[in-house]
Design a protein around this motif. Structure first.
Motif, short mmCIF file in Angstrom:
data_model
loop_
_atom_site.label_atom_id
_atom_site.label_comp_id
_atom_site.label_asym_id
_atom_site.label_seq_id
_atom_site.Cartn_x
_atom_site.Cartn_y
_atom_site.Cartn_z
N ALA A 99 0.84 -1.20 0.00
CA ALA A 99 0.00 0.00 0.00
C ALA A 99 0.88 1.26 0.00
O ALA A 99 0.60 2.22 -0.73
N ILE A 100 1.94 1.24 0.80
CA ILE A 100 2.82 2.42 0.86
C ILE A 100 3.57 2.58 -0.46
O ILE A 100 3.69 3.69 -1.00
N ALA A 101 4.06 1.47 -1.02
CA ALA A 101 4.83 1.53 -2.26
C ALA A 101 3.98 2.11 -3.39
O ALA A 101 4.43 2.96 -4.16
N GLU A 102 2.74 1.67 -3.46
CA GLU A 102 1.84 2.13 -4.52
C GLU A 102 1.64 3.65 -4.42
O GLU A 102 1.66 4.36 -5.42
N TYR A 103 1.52 4.13 -3.19
CA TYR A 103 1.33 5.57 -2.99
C TYR A 103 2.62 6.35 -3.28
O TYR A 103 2.60 7.40 -3.90
N ALA A 104 3.74 5.79 -2.80
CA ALA A 104 4.99 6.57 -2.80
C ALA A 104 5.72 6.55 -4.13
O ALA A 104 6.59 7.39 -4.37
N LYS A 105 5.37 5.61 -5.02
CA LYS A 105 6.24 5.35 -6.17
C LYS A 105 6.49 6.56 -7.06
O LYS A 105 7.58 6.71 -7.59
N MET A 129 10.66 -4.85 2.36
CA MET A 129 9.67 -5.13 1.30
C MET A 129 9.40 -3.87 0.48
O MET A 129 9.33 -3.91 -0.76
N LEU A 130 9.27 -2.76 1.18
CA LEU A 130 9.01 -1.49 0.52
C LEU A 130 10.15 -1.14 -0.44
O LEU A 130 9.93 -0.74 -1.59
N ALA A 131 11.38 -1.30 0.03
CA ALA A 131 12.54 -1.00 -0.80
C ALA A 131 12.53 -1.86 -2.05
O ALA A 131 12.78 -1.38 -3.17
#
Ligand SMILES: Cc1cc2nc3c(=O)[nH]c(=O)nc-3n(C[C@H](O)[C@H](O)[C@H](O)COP(=O)(O)OP(=O)(O)OC[C@H]3O[C@@H](n4cnc5c(N)ncnc54)[C@H](O)[C@@H]3O)c2cc1C
Lengths: 245, 325
Positions: A99-105, A129-131
């Motif tokens: 969820a964070i990756a999708e927002y932050a990309k 995981m995010l990285a």
């Protein structure tokens, strides 16, 4: 410097831990939730220190329902400029990271910080995981973070000493004890937090694992007390009864 | 299909926690009728690497390359993902330590493989693949099902004792070229601890002290006790916060969680946040002058008394035991 700090909520450290629904769900009745200590004490405060010395913007992000508002307001009171709540119900770390990756990309963050681990699931998983999902370098458990010539210089514990790690920006770092000193929000911060923006974004939190059941450790049998005048008896018991020395 | 164990090497030999992971992985492999393959990254003689066979592994793939000098999470993940593919591994094991925490989550995201970090027991295979771990900082346990085709576990050190077997492992070099796995980070090592110091997360015996010791100048007797036992030293949070002891010794909910065979707590009250990090210890001894100290409720053995009198006596008694054996 555009910094994103990932925030989780966790039960207060003195909470009594119990479970409901046939031991499949944490019983949050009467439990007070706090900002996960590693996120607040180290990741957030270090982000604020960097902003104070170099300028920039600190956003906090958290994944979950409207109940997160309390911990988000606390983070804003300590000094984050704004916050994002991704409205999804993650059931594991991969859900949170996705969820964070999708927002932050596509937001162009220079630095993304997480705490070392949450004090509820103790996974130490979200940062890595995010990285990976963002294709960024990741350094875990940094106890010191400085910026120098467009890079981050970190300290992490290593066998018998420490590693001084240099990573390019942008990157993801997980924060351990030592990176900063906890801050207590002041009245001005608390007032300001009331009007700081919280963006609510839609999101998905896919899971890779499922919690089947919780359980509590078996209660300890009562302590065997040894006469302080007879310390040798303790050694004898540790040797012959407990067989640990 | 196989079980792949990512093993760490220190000073030319497998780390103790890696031997535990090799044994754990081999036991899963034999239940699933698979081979246990060890990926050994670092510098060690083949004879040392072959010892993985004594812990149940069939094969060791060795990689010794400057790209893996320090644990760059990206380079390690890329290498391990390739080895998972070439060995057709369906279970991948790490130790839940600095390397495991840096790499296992990345690998999980890359392979979309479910991860359980900090496992404390062998998986239950009777209904799917269910792994137990501690949650709420040791105050509870959770049984977690992994349903993805590839499964990743990082094993908590000192949780599952290794089982020795008679087998031998064949050692082969990594067949690909390691040149391509370029680290994105660089690193320099600084040695800060005394030589011979025992690493706390892996230690079987731990001597820990708290604010009851009054000041850093009184840790001599703690180190002496640890020395005769061959134990690592630890401390409560306030002790590391005020700088009496280094941060890496801080155990508890916001410090290290440890599971030694023996934890001796001296002058520590036993606050709930402290207990969280140590209540997985097999045997707990508490020395505290306050009979009402909460730690006694979590202890197996206790002495109510002044640490300054009891610790030197304890050290002497242990010396005597050691010289008698
Ligand atoms: C969010 C949060 C997280 C925390 N995380 C942790 C954590 O991870 N780890 C941790 O340890 N704490 C943690 N704490 C702090 C915890 O609540 C306690 O304050 C702390 O553990 C107390 O440390 P202590 O036992 O050394 O000191 P004290 O509570 O001051 O206890 C000292 C003990 O020494 C005994 N004593 C004094 N003199 C002697 C003597 N001569 N001989 C024998 N005994 C003596 C006393 O009877 C007393 O029991 C946390 C707190 C919070 C709020």
């Amino acid at each position: 410097m555009k910094i994103l700090v990932c925030i989780s909520q966790a039960p207060d450290t003195t909470s009594k831990i119990s479970f409901i629904d046939n031991d499949t769900r944490f019983n949050d009745d009467k439990v007070q939730f706090i900002v996960n200590p590693y996120d607040e004490w180290y990741a957030l405060v270090r982000a604020l220190e960097i902003k104070e010395s170099l300028g920039g913007h600190v956003s906090a992000i958290s994944v979950g329902g409207p109940a997160l508002e309390t911990v988000i307001r606390k983070v804003l009171a300590i000094g984050a400029d704004d916050a994002i709540r991704i409205d999804a119900e993650p059931s594991d770390s991969f859900g949170v990271a996705s969820a964070i990756a999708e927002y932050a990309k596509d937001k162009g963050y220079d630095l993304i910080l997480t705490g070392k681990e949450t004090i509820d699931y103790n996974g130490s998983e979200v940062g890595g995981m995010l990285a990976e999902l963002l294709g960024l370098p990741f350094v875990s458990l940094a106890s010191k973070l400085d910026l120098s010539e467009g890079k981050v210089v970190l300290e992490t514990a290593a066998e018998g000493g420490l590693e001084i790690v240099t990573a390019p920006l942008p990157c993801v770092i997980s924060a351990a004890k030592g990176m900063a000193e906890a801050r207590i929000p002041n009245m001005r911060g608390i007032m300001a937090a009331r009007t700081k923006p919280i963006e609510v974004a839609a999101g998905n939190a896919p899971a890779l694992v499922q919690i089947k059941k919780f359980s509590l450790p078996a209660p300890k049998s009562s302590v065997k007390l040894i006469d302080p005048e007879n310390v040798e008896q303790l050694v004898e018991l540790l040797h012959n009864e407990a067989k640990v020395i | 299909m196989s079980v792949l164990i990512v093993a760490e090497i220190a000073k030319g030999a497998f780390r103790k926690s890696s031997l535990e992971a090799i044994s754990y992985g081999s036991r899963i492999a034999s239940k699933l009728e698979m081979n246990a393959i060890v990926l050994a990254i670092g510098t060690a003689a083949d004879a040392q690497l072959a010892l993985a066979g004594n812990y149940g592994a069939a094969k060791v793939i060795k990689v010794d390359h400057p790209n893996f000098q320090h644990p760059d999470s990206g380079a390690y993940t890329a290498l391990i993902a390739d080895v998972v593919a070439s060995t057709q591994s369906s279970v991948v094991l790490f130790t839940h330590d600095n390397l495991g925490k840096a790499v296992a989550p990345r690998l999980s995201a890359r392979l979309r493989a479910g991860l359980v970090s900090g496992a404390t027991a062998l998986p239950d295979l009777s209904e799917g693949f269910v792994v137990q771990k501690n949650v709420y900082s040791g105050k509870a346990m959770a049984a977690i099902a992994i349903t993805t085709p590839v499964k990743i576990i990082s094993l908590m050190p000192n949780s599952v004792s290794p089982v020795l077997s008679q087998g031998t492992a064949e050692v082969e070099a990594f067949s690909g070229s390691a040149d391509g796995y370029k680290p994105q980070t660089s690193s320099r090592y600084e040695h800060t601890e005394r030589d011979g110091e025992i690493s706390l997360p892996e230690a079987e015996l731990v001597v820990s002290a708290g604010r009851g010791l009054k000041g850093p100048e009184n840790w001599g007797m703690i180190e002496e006790l640890a020395g005769v036992l061959g134990a690592a030293t630890a401390c409560s949070r306030p002790v590391s916060d005020i700088g009496w002891r280094p941060h890496h010794e801080h155990v508890g909910q916001t410090g290290l969680a440890i599971r030694p065979n023996l934890y001796i707590a001296i002058g520590i009250s036993g606050a709930i946040q402290h207990l969280a990090g140590v209540n997985g210890s097999k045997v707990i001894v508490v020395i505290n002058k306050d009979p009402e100290a909460p730690f006694f409720k979590a202890a197996d053995y206790g002495i109510v008394g002044d640490a300054f009198e009891i610790v030197p006596k304890l050290t002497a008694a242990i010396k005597k035991l050691k010289s008698a054996n």
